[in-house]
Design a protein around this motif. Structure first.
Motif, short mmCIF file in Angstrom:
data_model
loop_
_atom_site.label_atom_id
_atom_site.label_comp_id
_atom_site.label_asym_id
_atom_site.label_seq_id
_atom_site.Cartn_x
_atom_site.Cartn_y
_atom_site.Cartn_z
N TYR A 170 0.89 -1.16 0.00
CA TYR A 170 0.00 0.00 0.00
C TYR A 170 0.92 1.20 0.00
CZ TYR A 170 -4.24 -2.65 1.04
OH TYR A 170 -5.32 -3.50 0.97
N VAL B 3 2.93 -4.83 3.05
CA VAL B 3 2.02 -5.51 3.96
C VAL B 3 2.19 -7.03 3.85
CG1 VAL B 3 -0.44 -5.91 4.37
CG2 VAL B 3 0.39 -3.59 3.96
N GLY C 177 -1.51 -6.97 13.12
CA GLY C 177 -0.80 -6.19 12.12
C GLY C 177 0.18 -7.01 11.30
N LYS D 45 -2.32 -10.94 8.29
CA LYS D 45 -3.18 -12.12 8.11
C LYS D 45 -4.46 -11.78 7.33
CE LYS D 45 -3.49 -12.72 12.59
NZ LYS D 45 -2.78 -11.50 13.05
N1 LIG Z 1 -6.17 -0.71 3.01
C1 LIG Z 1 -4.99 -0.55 3.62
N2 LIG Z 1 -4.22 0.53 3.38
C2 LIG Z 1 -3.04 0.69 4.02
N3 LIG Z 1 -2.52 -0.17 4.88
C3 LIG Z 1 -3.23 -1.26 5.18
C4 LIG Z 1 -4.49 -1.52 4.57
N4 LIG Z 1 -4.96 -2.70 5.06
C5 LIG Z 1 -4.03 -3.15 5.92
N5 LIG Z 1 -2.99 -2.29 6.01
C6 LIG Z 1 -1.79 -2.47 6.86
O1 LIG Z 1 -1.32 -3.76 6.67
C7 LIG Z 1 -0.76 -4.28 7.88
C8 LIG Z 1 -1.34 -5.64 8.14
O2 LIG Z 1 -2.70 -5.51 8.51
P1 LIG Z 1 -3.67 -6.75 8.65
O3 LIG Z 1 -3.61 -7.53 7.41
O4 LIG Z 1 -4.99 -6.22 9.06
O5 LIG Z 1 -2.99 -7.58 9.83
P2 LIG Z 1 -3.59 -8.67 10.82
O6 LIG Z 1 -4.87 -9.17 10.24
O7 LIG Z 1 -2.54 -9.73 10.91
O8 LIG Z 1 -3.79 -8.00 12.13
C9 LIG Z 1 -1.04 -3.25 8.96
O9 LIG Z 1 0.13 -2.53 9.19
C10 LIG Z 1 -2.12 -2.40 8.34
O10 LIG Z 1 -2.03 -1.09 8.83
#
Ligand SMILES: Nc1ncnc2c1ncn2[C@@H]1O[C@H](COP(=O)(O)OP(=O)(O)O)[C@@H](O)[C@H]1O
Ligand SMILES: [Mg+2]
Length: 249
Positions: free
Chosen positions: A12, A17, A38, A41
């Motif tokens: 992103y 990510v 974070g 997953k």
């Molecule tokens: N749409 C998005 N735009 C920017 N960053 C994102 C977005 N979705 C997730 N992230 C980032 O990706 C990382 C992983 O998030 P996530 O997949 O939700 O982790 P988990 O499910 O393991 O807690 C985080 O740092 C989050 O801030």
């Protein structure tokens, strides 16, 4: 091999990510994916089910900046990254999202019917509904109630039921137990195990490592966008570094 993810990398803007993620789920397996908040997953499940691609195609250059998704997701011998999300769902790869909220104003039955819209065969839909009600009798007893009145555990069951109505062959379940009381959790995991027993392949993302490791035959541990370990539950629990650093046990 049923699902094979290879070198999946998601950015992103410049934030990485997912970093060359690879995993596989064989037909009939129940695999868990665990790791700290974070870790990436949810992003991985969204990428596999085509939602990141959807976001990329629809939001590109507007609100979300640049999204880059590379790598391959093969399901049942077919490359998924080229397909739109609804085509991926049609093939039976279904995401049951984190805090997957049913439509609150609709009845339980109507919510399940929404899940069944992909299935054009009435007889199959009817059979699947019976199966869902057998797995989750509480949903049957609340069939005409407004979904907004359900408890947290019941809502999670309704989300899973809705995914089953979409004729899931591989179910990606994102953190089903978050926020549930211990007894409700235990009941929910028994039912997830029963869903698996019906021959549905499951990739389960779960914060409660104890429960996840109990159910799964194999597990992946994720941290900072990477798969950092893979193994059976006892292999991973025997590894002190992994247990302490990544599993918080
Ligand atoms: N749409 C998005 N735009 C920017 N960053 C994102 C977005 N979705 C997730 N992230 C980032 O990706 C990382 C992983 O998030 P996530 O997949 O939700 O982790 P988990 O499910 O393991 O807690 C985080 O740092 C989050 O801030
Ligand atoms: Mg998540």
């Amino acid at each position: 091999m049923y699902l094979e993810v290879k070198d999946l990398t998601l950015l992103y803007d410049r934030a990485m990510v997912l970093n060359q993620v690879g995993l596989r789920v064989d037909e009939g397996e129940l695999i868990s994916l665990v790791g700290p908040n974070g870790a990436g997953k949810t992003s991985l499940l969204r990428a596999v089910s085509g939602l990141v691609k959807w976001e990329k195609d629809t939001l590109r250059g507007t609100t979300s900046g640049k999204i880059s998704l590379k790598g391959s997701v093969v399901f049942n011998g077919e490359e998924m990254t080229k397909l739109p999300a609804h085509q991926i769902a049609k093939r039976g790869l279904i995401l049951c999202p984190e805090r997957g909220k049913p439509f609150r104003e609709m009845t339980v039955l109507d919510n399940l019917r929404v899940g069944g819209y992909l299935c054009k065969d009435k007889e199959t839909s009817k059979k699947t509904l019976e199966m869902v009600y057998e797995l989750f009798p509480i949903l049957k007893s609340r069939t005409n109630q407004i979904s907004g009145a359900l408890s947290g555990g019941e809502r999670t069951m309704l989300s899973i039921g809705r995914s089953l109505m979409s004729q899931a062959r591989l179910l990606l379940i994102d953190e089903p137990s978050t926020g549930l009381a211990p007894m409700v959790k235990e009941d929910l995991f028994t039912r997830i195990n029963q869903v698996h027993g019906l021959g549905i392949t499951i990739l389960l993302v779960e914060q409660d490592v104890g429960f996840a490791f109990d159910l799964a035959t194999r597990n992946y541990v994720m941290s900072r966008g990477q798969i950092i370990a893979e193994g059976t539950s006892s292999e991973l629990l025997d590894n002190e570094l992994i247990r302490k650093t990544y599993l918080g046990l």
